[in-house]
Design an enzyme around this catalytic site. Structure first.
Site, PDB file in Angstrom:
ATOM      1  N   LYS A  53     -30.573  51.009 -87.693  1.00  0.00           N
ATOM      2  CA  LYS A  53     -29.507  52.006 -87.725  1.00  0.00           C
ATOM      3  C   LYS A  53     -28.955  52.227 -89.135  1.00  0.00           C
ATOM      4  O   LYS A  53     -28.321  53.255 -89.386  1.00  0.00           O
ATOM      5  CB  LYS A  53     -28.374  51.624 -86.765  1.00  0.00           C
ATOM      6  CG  LYS A  53     -28.787  51.412 -85.325  1.00  0.00           C
ATOM      7  CD  LYS A  53     -29.606  52.538 -84.765  1.00  0.00           C
ATOM      8  CE  LYS A  53     -29.976  52.411 -83.305  1.00  0.00           C
ATOM      9  NZ  LYS A  53     -30.545  51.125 -82.871  1.00  0.00           N
ATOM     10  N   TYR A 252     -31.639  47.830 -68.727  1.00  0.00           N
ATOM     11  CA  TYR A 252     -31.453  47.676 -70.170  1.00  0.00           C
ATOM     12  C   TYR A 252     -30.756  46.338 -70.463  1.00  0.00           C
ATOM     13  O   TYR A 252     -29.746  46.013 -69.837  1.00  0.00           O
ATOM     14  CB  TYR A 252     -30.592  48.842 -70.692  1.00  0.00           C
ATOM     15  CG  TYR A 252     -30.131  48.680 -72.119  1.00  0.00           C
ATOM     16  CD1 TYR A 252     -31.019  48.855 -73.176  1.00  0.00           C
ATOM     17  CD2 TYR A 252     -28.826  48.340 -72.411  1.00  0.00           C
ATOM     18  CE1 TYR A 252     -30.604  48.701 -74.484  1.00  0.00           C
ATOM     19  CE2 TYR A 252     -28.385  48.178 -73.720  1.00  0.00           C
ATOM     20  CZ  TYR A 252     -29.288  48.356 -74.745  1.00  0.00           C
ATOM     21  OH  TYR A 252     -28.870  48.194 -76.048  1.00  0.00           O
ATOM     22  N   TYR A 278     -34.408  44.415 -77.817  1.00  0.00           N
ATOM     23  CA  TYR A 278     -35.301  45.423 -78.400  1.00  0.00           C
ATOM     24  C   TYR A 278     -36.599  44.818 -78.927  1.00  0.00           C
ATOM     25  O   TYR A 278     -37.672  45.054 -78.395  1.00  0.00           O
ATOM     26  CB  TYR A 278     -34.596  46.166 -79.552  1.00  0.00           C
ATOM     27  CG  TYR A 278     -33.509  47.107 -79.109  1.00  0.00           C
ATOM     28  CD1 TYR A 278     -33.807  48.401 -78.695  1.00  0.00           C
ATOM     29  CD2 TYR A 278     -32.170  46.722 -79.114  1.00  0.00           C
ATOM     30  CE1 TYR A 278     -32.812  49.282 -78.291  1.00  0.00           C
ATOM     31  CE2 TYR A 278     -31.172  47.591 -78.718  1.00  0.00           C
ATOM     32  CZ  TYR A 278     -31.503  48.863 -78.310  1.00  0.00           C
ATOM     33  OH  TYR A 278     -30.517  49.721 -77.910  1.00  0.00           O
TER      34      TYR A 278
HETATM   35  C1  LIG Z   1     -31.212  50.967 -81.664  1.00  0.00           C
HETATM   36  C2  LIG Z   1     -32.282  49.966 -81.802  1.00  0.00           C
HETATM   37  C3  LIG Z   1     -33.620  50.306 -81.542  1.00  0.00           C
HETATM   38  C4  LIG Z   1     -34.032  51.638 -81.004  1.00  0.00           C
HETATM   39  O1  LIG Z   1     -33.963  52.670 -81.948  1.00  0.00           O
HETATM   40  P1  LIG Z   1     -33.955  54.166 -81.414  1.00  0.00           P
HETATM   41  O2  LIG Z   1     -34.071  54.972 -82.634  1.00  0.00           O
HETATM   42  O3  LIG Z   1     -32.668  54.361 -80.676  1.00  0.00           O
HETATM   43  O4  LIG Z   1     -35.117  54.323 -80.486  1.00  0.00           O
HETATM   44  C5  LIG Z   1     -34.588  49.345 -81.744  1.00  0.00           C
HETATM   45  N1  LIG Z   1     -34.266  48.102 -82.153  1.00  0.00           N
HETATM   46  C6  LIG Z   1     -33.001  47.738 -82.393  1.00  0.00           C
HETATM   47  C7  LIG Z   1     -32.739  46.344 -82.803  1.00  0.00           C
HETATM   48  C8  LIG Z   1     -31.967  48.644 -82.231  1.00  0.00           C
HETATM   49  O5  LIG Z   1     -30.699  48.275 -82.460  1.00  0.00           O
END
Ligand SMILES: *Cc1c(COP(=O)(O)O)cnc(C)c1O
Length: 318
Positions: A53, A252, A278
């Site tokens: 991000k 999720y 993630y």
């Molecule tokens: C937000 C996030 C993602 C996903 O990214 P997107 O662009 O929303 O698909 C992947 N890994 C981590 C650790 C995240 O915080």
């Protein structure tokens, strides 16, 4: 040369994302999986323990400042990495931050939540995990602030945010002697995946591992966002197929056995710390794809961060 260097700093401010992030071989992991794996370290983007991000926020904060806003408003789950990094970006740029998070206030603030408070964000609990309730509350918070509020898109995934990953694709290509065969990445809102598609040559296949199973099919969201992002970046629309595999589990944030194994594998072969929500699921997707022979040649595992979630009470038995 990468003709689109990432504007890592909003004008007049300290950097919001550090870069280029490292790219390195993962020899022992490659041996375990039977494919050559390189890791792109976007967990090392610098901003408040890092993650994908930060790159998006560098562009979004620039947009917020250009529009004369003084407060960033973001929504997410209780352990949102995006919320934590929005709070940090606001601190760097001298802006206020209001976060609307799912659920009720926990008795202990752990993981990302602890950092949200440390970073000076004002946290509102939506009292519900339901996205409609969270968004309704977010709109109320933004409406109270009027034109001072910059309402962050969920996960930072507008063409402005995804443009950061068009640039990041160029950064990766500059670090390699030739393009990789595959990239594997965790998909939440799909902005990272879309930006990469917009910035990569057609021959590079991107495998997204869906960790949240959103209401609208992710493949369509990513295809549309990739086309818009390419247009914004002055590139031709990406033509390749959008490839997404599901590794969400029951919901999720739920822990799957495969993700737990994948997090251990990365830690014990490479000293590489992944997260339960993630990147552990993305690595589980890579492990399965390598075993099935679906990915071959040189594979870049795009580490998108998330490690603070490991320290959340929810994952204490991870
Ligand atoms: C937000 C996030 C993602 C996903 O990214 P997107 O662009 O929303 O698909 C992947 N890994 C981590 C650790 C995240 O915080």
């Amino acid at each position: 040369m990468n003709e689109n260097p990432v504007p890592y700093r909003a004008p007049g401010h300290a950097p919001i994302a550090f870069g280029p992030t490292p790219l390195h071989e993962a020899e022992r992991l490659s041996e375990a999986l039977g494919v050559r794996v390189l890791v792109k370290r976007d967990d090392q983007t610098g901003l408040a323990l890092g993650g994908n991000k930060a790159r998006k926020l560098a562009l979004l904060v620039e947009d917020a400042i250009r529009r004369g806003c003084d407060t960033l408003v973001a929504a997410g789950g209780a352990q949102s990495n995006f919320a934590r990094m929005t709070a940090a970006a606001a601190a760097v740029a001298g802006l206020h931050c209001e976060l609307v998070l799912g659920g009720n206030e926990p008795s202990r603030w752990s993981g990302n939540l602890l950092l949200d408070r440390l970073l000076g964000a004002r946290v509102h609990f939506a009292g519900s995990e339901n996205w409609l309730d969270i968004l309704r509350r977010t709109n109320d918070v933004a409406a109270d602030l009027g034109s001072r509020a910059y309402a962050m898109p969920i996960g930072g995934s507008t063409p402005v945010g995804a443009l950061a990953y068009l640039h990041a694709a160029g950064e990766l290509l500059e670090q390699m002697s030739g393009p990789p065969d595959w990239i594997v990445v965790a998909d939440g809102t799909g902005g990272t995946h879309a930006g990469l598609l917009a910035g990569l040559p057609a021959g590079v296949r991107v495998l997204g591992v869906d960790v949240s199973r959103p209401p609208l099919p992710l493949v369509q969201t990513i295809a549309a966002l990739a086309a818009e992002t390419a247009a914004l970046g002055g590139r031709p629309a990406p033509g390749g197929e959008v490839l997404v595999v599901d590794h969400c589990g029951p919901h999720y944030g739920s822990i799957t056995g495969e993700a737990r194994e994948a997090v251990r594998l990365a830690a014990r072969t490479e000293g590489l710390i992944l997260d339960p929500v993630y990147t552990g699921k993305a690595m589980a997707g890579l492990v399965a794809a390598a075993r099935e022979g679906r990915v071959r040649g040189t594979v870049v595992f795009w580490h998108t961060g998330g490690a603070p979630g490991l320290f959340a009470d929810e994952y204490a038995d991870f």
